[in-house]
Design a protein around this motif. Structure first.
Motif, PDB file in Angstrom:
ATOM      1  N   ALA A 192     -10.564   9.652  -5.073  1.00 51.70           N
ATOM      2  CA  ALA A 192     -10.694   9.154  -3.981  1.00 51.70           C
ATOM      3  C   ALA A 192      -9.871   7.906  -3.709  1.00 51.70           C
ATOM      4  N   ALA A 193      -9.827   7.235  -4.931  1.00 51.68           N
ATOM      5  CA  ALA A 193      -8.957   5.940  -4.906  1.00 51.68           C
ATOM      6  C   ALA A 193      -7.479   6.350  -4.942  1.00 51.68           C
ATOM      7  N   GLU A 194      -7.213   7.466  -5.387  1.00 55.04           N
ATOM      8  CA  GLU A 194      -5.727   8.015  -5.389  1.00 55.04           C
ATOM      9  C   GLU A 194      -5.297   8.101  -4.016  1.00 55.04           C
ATOM     10  N   VAL A 195      -6.242   8.918  -3.036  1.00 55.57           N
ATOM     11  CA  VAL A 195      -6.132   8.973  -1.480  1.00 55.57           C
ATOM     12  C   VAL A 195      -5.728   7.388  -1.281  1.00 55.57           C
ATOM     13  N   GLN A 196      -6.940   6.931  -1.344  1.00 61.20           N
ATOM     14  CA  GLN A 196      -6.739   5.464  -0.564  1.00 61.20           C
ATOM     15  C   GLN A 196      -5.500   4.669  -1.096  1.00 61.20           C
ATOM     16  N   ARG A 197      -4.842   5.004  -2.259  1.00 58.96           N
ATOM     17  CA  ARG A 197      -3.693   4.138  -2.578  1.00 58.96           C
ATOM     18  C   ARG A 197      -2.636   4.827  -1.898  1.00 58.96           C
ATOM     19  N   TRP A 198      -2.522   5.937  -1.289  1.00 54.60           N
ATOM     20  CA  TRP A 198      -1.409   6.558  -0.580  1.00 54.60           C
ATOM     21  C   TRP A 198      -1.846   6.165   1.055  1.00 54.60           C
ATOM     22  N   LEU A 199      -2.848   5.800   1.452  1.00 49.78           N
ATOM     23  CA  LEU A 199      -3.063   5.339   2.568  1.00 49.78           C
ATOM     24  C   LEU A 199      -2.679   4.204   2.706  1.00 49.78           C
ATOM     25  N   SER A 200      -2.639   3.265   1.572  1.00 51.12           N
ATOM     26  CA  SER A 200      -2.226   1.931   1.620  1.00 51.12           C
ATOM     27  C   SER A 200      -0.456   2.003   1.771  1.00 51.12           C
TER      28      SER A 200
END
Length: 215
Positions: free
Chosen positions: A101-109
């Motif tokens: 989930a954190a990996e996905v959030q990083r790419w949203l950023s």
């Protein structure tokens, strides 16, 4: 149709500019989730996004925005999260595993940061004539693509072997970056990633603009 969508409700209304990548990532998610929606194209050249009636929908005067039967929301990445949480079709568009989930959030950023100031910005200059520093935006774009190429050389999608919200958020502007004067020919892994997304049976594309003349 997505089983979670109440067929008695009206289609989700998407306020957009049809050539905006921010709007397209929302439309792509709506389509991938198989949700009924209708698009309302704003005449932004004539200030429709700053009109009082639209400012009631999004006080920032930006697109996209959605109206999901009275639930009004703006900001493309926020809308992606909302759609995934409300209409999840059983697939992990946003994984439950904390690290994933954190990996996905990083790419949203990255989509809101490096992609916005690079691939999005060069296209704004070439397609819309935006008064931005093109050379700086192009350098940011080339730097980003140089990072993405080896990353995607080892996997099909941004966070691994399965498509997630990260790919939905990143696709539009990178796919259309040639319209901003940056070729994707030197990046076979990026082009393969884009092709994987486009091969999805519910993929919907964004309107193409002419490529700028090379000098």
């Amino acid at each position: 149709m997505n089983a979670k969508f109440d067929s008695s409700n009206a289609p989700i209304r998407l306020y957009r500019n049809p050539k905006s990548g921010h709007c397209h990532r929302v439309e792509l998610m709506l389509s991938l989730l198989d949700l009924p929606y209708e698009t309302i194209d704003l005449d932004m050249t004539n200030g429709a996004h700053k009109a009082p009636e639209y400012l009631q929908i999004n006080p920032f005067g930006q697109v996209p925005a959605i109206d999901d039967n009275g639930v009004v929301l703006s900001d493309s990445n926020a809308i992606l999260i909302y759609l995934e949480k409300k209409y999840n079709d059983g697939y992990n568009w946003l994984p439950q595993d904390p690290f994933k989930a954190a990996e996905v959030q990083r790419w949203l950023s990255v989509a809101a940061g490096e992609i916005a100031s690079g691939p999005c910005a060069v296209r704004l200059v070439k397609v819309f004539g935006a008064p931005l520093d093109y050379d700086a935006a192009k350098q940011k774009t080339v730097s980003l693509l140089a990072l993405l190429e080896p990353h995607l050389g080892n996997q099909e999608y941004l966070t691994g072997e399965k498509i997630t919200l990260a790919d939905v958020a990143g696709y539009s502007y990178i796919s259309h970056v040639p319209e901003g004067g940056v070729s994707l020919e030197p990046y076979p892994a990026i082009r393969a990633w884009l092709a994987c997304i486009e091969a999805h049976p519910r993929f919907v594309g964004m309107a193409r603009s002419p490529l700028p003349e090379s000098k």
